[in-house]
Design a protein around this motif. Sequence first.
Motif, PDB file in Angstrom:
ATOM      1  N   GLU A   6       0.828  -1.205   0.000  1.00  0.00           N
ATOM      2  CA  GLU A   6       0.000   0.000   0.000  1.00  0.00           C
ATOM      3  C   GLU A   6       0.859   1.251   0.000  1.00  0.00           C
ATOM      4  O   GLU A   6       1.597   1.517   0.951  1.00  0.00           O
ATOM      5  N   ASN A   7       0.807   1.988  -1.115  1.00  0.00           N
ATOM      6  CA  ASN A   7       1.471   3.292  -1.216  1.00  0.00           C
ATOM      7  C   ASN A   7       2.950   3.237  -0.817  1.00  0.00           C
ATOM      8  O   ASN A   7       3.437   4.042  -0.021  1.00  0.00           O
ATOM      9  N   ILE A   8       3.671   2.278  -1.399  1.00  0.00           N
ATOM     10  CA  ILE A   8       5.075   2.098  -1.052  1.00  0.00           C
ATOM     11  C   ILE A   8       5.939   3.143  -1.752  1.00  0.00           C
ATOM     12  O   ILE A   8       5.915   3.285  -2.975  1.00  0.00           O
ATOM     13  N   ASN A   9       6.690   3.875  -0.961  1.00  0.00           N
ATOM     14  CA  ASN A   9       7.700   4.806  -1.444  1.00  0.00           C
ATOM     15  C   ASN A   9       9.024   4.444  -0.787  1.00  0.00           C
ATOM     16  O   ASN A   9       9.054   4.060   0.386  1.00  0.00           O
ATOM     17  N   ILE A  10      10.095   4.572  -1.546  1.00  0.00           N
ATOM     18  CA  ILE A  10      11.409   4.384  -0.945  1.00  0.00           C
ATOM     19  C   ILE A  10      12.404   5.343  -1.595  1.00  0.00           C
ATOM     20  O   ILE A  10      12.438   5.485  -2.824  1.00  0.00           O
ATOM     21  N   THR A  11      13.166   6.017  -0.760  1.00  0.00           N
ATOM     22  CA  THR A  11      14.172   6.976  -1.212  1.00  0.00           C
ATOM     23  C   THR A  11      15.541   6.500  -0.746  1.00  0.00           C
ATOM     24  O   THR A  11      15.745   6.242   0.443  1.00  0.00           O
ATOM     25  N   LEU A  12      16.474   6.370  -1.695  1.00  0.00           N
ATOM     26  CA  LEU A  12      17.835   5.946  -1.383  1.00  0.00           C
ATOM     27  C   LEU A  12      18.802   6.991  -1.918  1.00  0.00           C
ATOM     28  O   LEU A  12      18.796   7.309  -3.111  1.00  0.00           O
ATOM     29  N   GLU A  13      19.614   7.542  -1.029  1.00  0.00           N
ATOM     30  CA  GLU A  13      20.589   8.570  -1.409  1.00  0.00           C
ATOM     31  C   GLU A  13      19.923   9.695  -2.198  1.00  0.00           C
ATOM     32  O   GLU A  13      20.382  10.109  -3.257  1.00  0.00           O
ATOM     33  N   LYS A  14      18.786  10.141  -1.676  1.00  0.00           N
ATOM     34  CA  LYS A  14      18.008  11.258  -2.227  1.00  0.00           C
ATOM     35  C   LYS A  14      17.326  10.928  -3.559  1.00  0.00           C
ATOM     36  O   LYS A  14      16.737  11.816  -4.190  1.00  0.00           O
ATOM     37  N   ASN A  15      17.407   9.673  -3.979  1.00  0.00           N
ATOM     38  CA  ASN A  15      16.714   9.259  -5.206  1.00  0.00           C
ATOM     39  C   ASN A  15      15.440   8.514  -4.841  1.00  0.00           C
ATOM     40  O   ASN A  15      15.482   7.538  -4.075  1.00  0.00           O
ATOM     41  N   ASN A  16      14.319   8.950  -5.391  1.00  0.00           N
ATOM     42  CA  ASN A  16      13.048   8.300  -5.121  1.00  0.00           C
ATOM     43  C   ASN A  16      12.922   7.090  -6.041  1.00  0.00           C
ATOM     44  O   ASN A  16      12.596   7.212  -7.218  1.00  0.00           O
ATOM     45  N   ILE A  17      13.195   5.900  -5.489  1.00  0.00           N
ATOM     46  CA  ILE A  17      13.281   4.681  -6.292  1.00  0.00           C
ATOM     47  C   ILE A  17      11.910   4.090  -6.565  1.00  0.00           C
ATOM     48  O   ILE A  17      11.618   3.643  -7.683  1.00  0.00           O
ATOM     49  N   LEU A  18      11.052   4.037  -5.556  1.00  0.00           N
ATOM     50  CA  LEU A  18       9.678   3.554  -5.721  1.00  0.00           C
ATOM     51  C   LEU A  18       8.713   4.662  -5.361  1.00  0.00           C
ATOM     52  O   LEU A  18       8.910   5.369  -4.364  1.00  0.00           O
ATOM     53  N   LYS A  19       7.642   4.806  -6.152  1.00  0.00           N
ATOM     54  CA  LYS A  19       6.741   5.941  -6.009  1.00  0.00           C
ATOM     55  C   LYS A  19       5.288   5.476  -5.957  1.00  0.00           C
ATOM     56  O   LYS A  19       4.708   5.100  -6.968  1.00  0.00           O
TER      57      LYS A  19
END
Length: 228
Positions: A6-19
């Motif tokens: 549900e509404n997965i977001n992930i940011t790695l090293e300031k890069n938004n990988i999953l939106k």
Amino acid sequence: MNIKAENINITLEKNNILKDINIEVDNKEVVGIIGPNGSGKSTFLKCIYRVLKPSDGAILLDKVDIKDMTVKESSKRLAVLSQHNNYNFDFTVKDIVLMGRSPHKRFMERDNKEDYAIVNDALKKVEMLEFKDRCFQSLSGGEQQRVAIARAIVNEPKLLLCDEPTGNLDPDMSMEIMQVLEEINKSCGTTIIMATHDKDIVNRMKKEVIVLKDGHLVKHVEKGEYEE
């Protein structure tokens, strides 16, 4: 096992990988995730098996948030099959598969008769029982991947996450590995989510294919209908 993101977001090293990824996979399904390199396929799987922690959102396994489970609890419910199987020591096939029993063992608990029976049954399912005393490094790539499947299923998982499991195999061997996974799904009732680049593999999926691009879920495609 039912899996819901549900509404997965992930940011790695300031890069938004999953939106804002929203995905639901029903019990006992085989579902593919496809997309170009950098689309977020492996990152999404890593969120499920807890190598990465989403910045926002929730992942539910049978309606239970993984954040409310211990790592040991979640590791009993799922297993991971990857593309590469590298070991620094010269293990036998039997030793490799026994490693998959670790979520069910206490610290320093020895392997027992039940563990060996489960290992033999898993090796039989992947047609590698006669190789159990062979050195793992002496096997071909396809044979090693069969052993890796056996190692995954001795955990008796409800969910198997496959990250490019045929990526280093030739087309014929890729189809053989897919057939083994389909049989595991059928005989064990294991839900399978597979990230892959292989169009032929994708079009064998029982239900649908989930297409990711630049961290977005761009579409769902019915089985056998994926076009690049």
